[in-house]
Design a protein around this motif. Structure first.
Motif, PDB file in Angstrom:
ATOM      1  N   GLY A  73       0.772  -1.237   0.000  1.00  0.00           N
ATOM      2  CA  GLY A  73       0.000   0.000   0.000  1.00  0.00           C
ATOM      3  C   GLY A  73       0.799   1.282   0.000  1.00  0.00           C
ATOM      4  O   GLY A  73       0.246   2.354   0.277  1.00  0.00           O
ATOM      5  N   GLN A  74       2.083   1.200  -0.321  1.00  0.00           N
ATOM      6  CA  GLN A  74       2.916   2.395  -0.335  1.00  0.00           C
ATOM      7  C   GLN A  74       2.789   3.128  -1.674  1.00  0.00           C
ATOM      8  O   GLN A  74       2.430   2.535  -2.699  1.00  0.00           O
ATOM      9  N   ASN A  75       3.077   4.422  -1.676  1.00  0.00           N
ATOM     10  CA  ASN A  75       3.169   5.197  -2.910  1.00  0.00           C
ATOM     11  C   ASN A  75       4.604   5.112  -3.416  1.00  0.00           C
ATOM     12  O   ASN A  75       5.547   5.283  -2.632  1.00  0.00           O
ATOM     13  N   VAL A  76       4.761   4.891  -4.708  1.00  0.00           N
ATOM     14  CA  VAL A  76       6.104   4.655  -5.246  1.00  0.00           C
ATOM     15  C   VAL A  76       6.343   5.442  -6.529  1.00  0.00           C
ATOM     16  O   VAL A  76       5.559   5.337  -7.485  1.00  0.00           O
ATOM     17  N   ALA A  77       7.427   6.212  -6.531  1.00  0.00           N
ATOM     18  CA  ALA A  77       7.965   6.780  -7.762  1.00  0.00           C
ATOM     19  C   ALA A  77       9.105   5.864  -8.181  1.00  0.00           C
ATOM     20  O   ALA A  77      10.091   5.712  -7.457  1.00  0.00           O
ATOM     21  N   ALA A  78       8.938   5.212  -9.329  1.00  0.00           N
ATOM     22  CA  ALA A  78       9.906   4.220  -9.802  1.00  0.00           C
ATOM     23  C   ALA A  78      10.627   4.767 -11.020  1.00  0.00           C
ATOM     24  O   ALA A  78       9.989   5.163 -12.003  1.00  0.00           O
ATOM     25  N   THR A  79      11.953   4.795 -10.978  1.00  0.00           N
ATOM     26  CA  THR A  79      12.701   5.367 -12.090  1.00  0.00           C
ATOM     27  C   THR A  79      13.479   4.312 -12.856  1.00  0.00           C
ATOM     28  O   THR A  79      13.906   3.298 -12.316  1.00  0.00           O
TER      29      THR A  79
END
Length: 283
Positions: free
Chosen positions: A29-35
């Motif tokens: 349930g985490q928010n993730v910015a994936a690069t």
């Protein structure tokens, strides 16, 4: 484990540990910015998690402007940045005599200067929040570096470990924590032809370096003891506690080699203590 929705920024998210971590974060349930270097390489995680949890970002980590746009987009989307994971990097093989200046500098560009680029952009947001956690993924070779033929890679990971120690000292008063992770061999494609860089030149006299390369490519590749999914959970566990470790060793091999290194250093310190202390001015 704390599953409150924090915002994570993970580099090198398209494969290996980065991909395993992003999937685990979304599942919790985490928010993730994936690069990644290309947005297309992130397609495999587009359907993971709930709508709105994932922000896939195409980023050139060696370009400060590209990094700034990515971090700004993360804060705009999620409102904050809680955990930064500097995971992107690659292995460079070759003896120190044989490697070109360009090969070594490129390795440092991605493994050391790219994380610094990300830190410069992420820390102002964490500083304003008076909270945050920076997790730098090194390697056990960044603590125990006795591997013939891997000098450039070892040096980058030692640099990342030292940088993390300094970061922890600098940001403690701001409520920002720092952890350096030292995994042992993890079963990813790190040793594949597309990930591992071999020096263009070799010198036949360095038989130990060639033996080390052969061992990694012929015996270790695909047989590494470390499970990337379990390592991802360990990282999440460390990020969830009030007092996370500064040094986090992952796997039996890493723990064994770390203890071996500490024993060696202690033995050298004890054997040379009197001579060492005699180098001070007389009291």
């Amino acid at each position: 484990m704390n599953t409150s929705p924090n915002t994570w920024f993970v580099t090198g998210a398209s494969k290996g540990l980065g991909l395993a971590l992003v999937k685990a974060l979304l599942a919790h349930g985490q928010n993730v910015a994936a690069t990644s270097r290309t947005r297309a390489s992130l397609e495999s995680i587009q359907t993971e998690g709930k709508a709105g949890q994932l922000l896939p970002l195409e980023v050139d980590l060696s370009d400060a402007d590209s990094v700034q746009r990515a971090v700004d987009a993360t804060v705009t989307r999620f409102g904050r940045l809680d955990v930064l994971v500097n995971n992107a990097g690659y292995g460079q093989q070759g003896t120190l005599e044989a490697m070109s200046d360009a090969e070594v500098r490129r390795n440092f560009e991605i493994n050391v200067f790219a994380p610094i680029n990300v830190l410069r952009q992420a820390l102002p947001h964490m500083r304003r929040q008076r909270s945050g956690h920076v997790i730098n993924i090194a390697s056990i070779v960044g603590f125990q570096g006795g591997y013939a033929g891997w000098g450039s890679y070892v040096a980058t990971k030692f640099a990342l470990a030292g940088l993390t120690e300094t970061l922890a000292a600098e940001t403690a008063e701001l409520g920002i924590k720092a952890t350096v992770v030292y995994p042992g061999p993890v079963r990813t494609d790190f040793l594949s032809s597309g990930s591992l860089m071999l020096a263009a030149r070799s010198i036949a006299d360095y038989t130990e370096a060639q033996a080390s390369l052969d061992l990694h490519l012929d015996s270790l590749a695909g047989q590494q003891a470390g499970d990337p999914e379990r390592l991802a959970l360990l990282i999440m566990q460390a990020a969830a506690v009030e007092k996370p470790p500064l040094h986090l060793f992952a796997g039996r091999i890493a723990c064994h080699l770390a203890q071996q290194k500490m024993n060696t250093v202690t033995a050298d310190l004890d054997a040379w203590r009197a001579a060492s202390m005699a180098t001070d001015f007389a009291a």
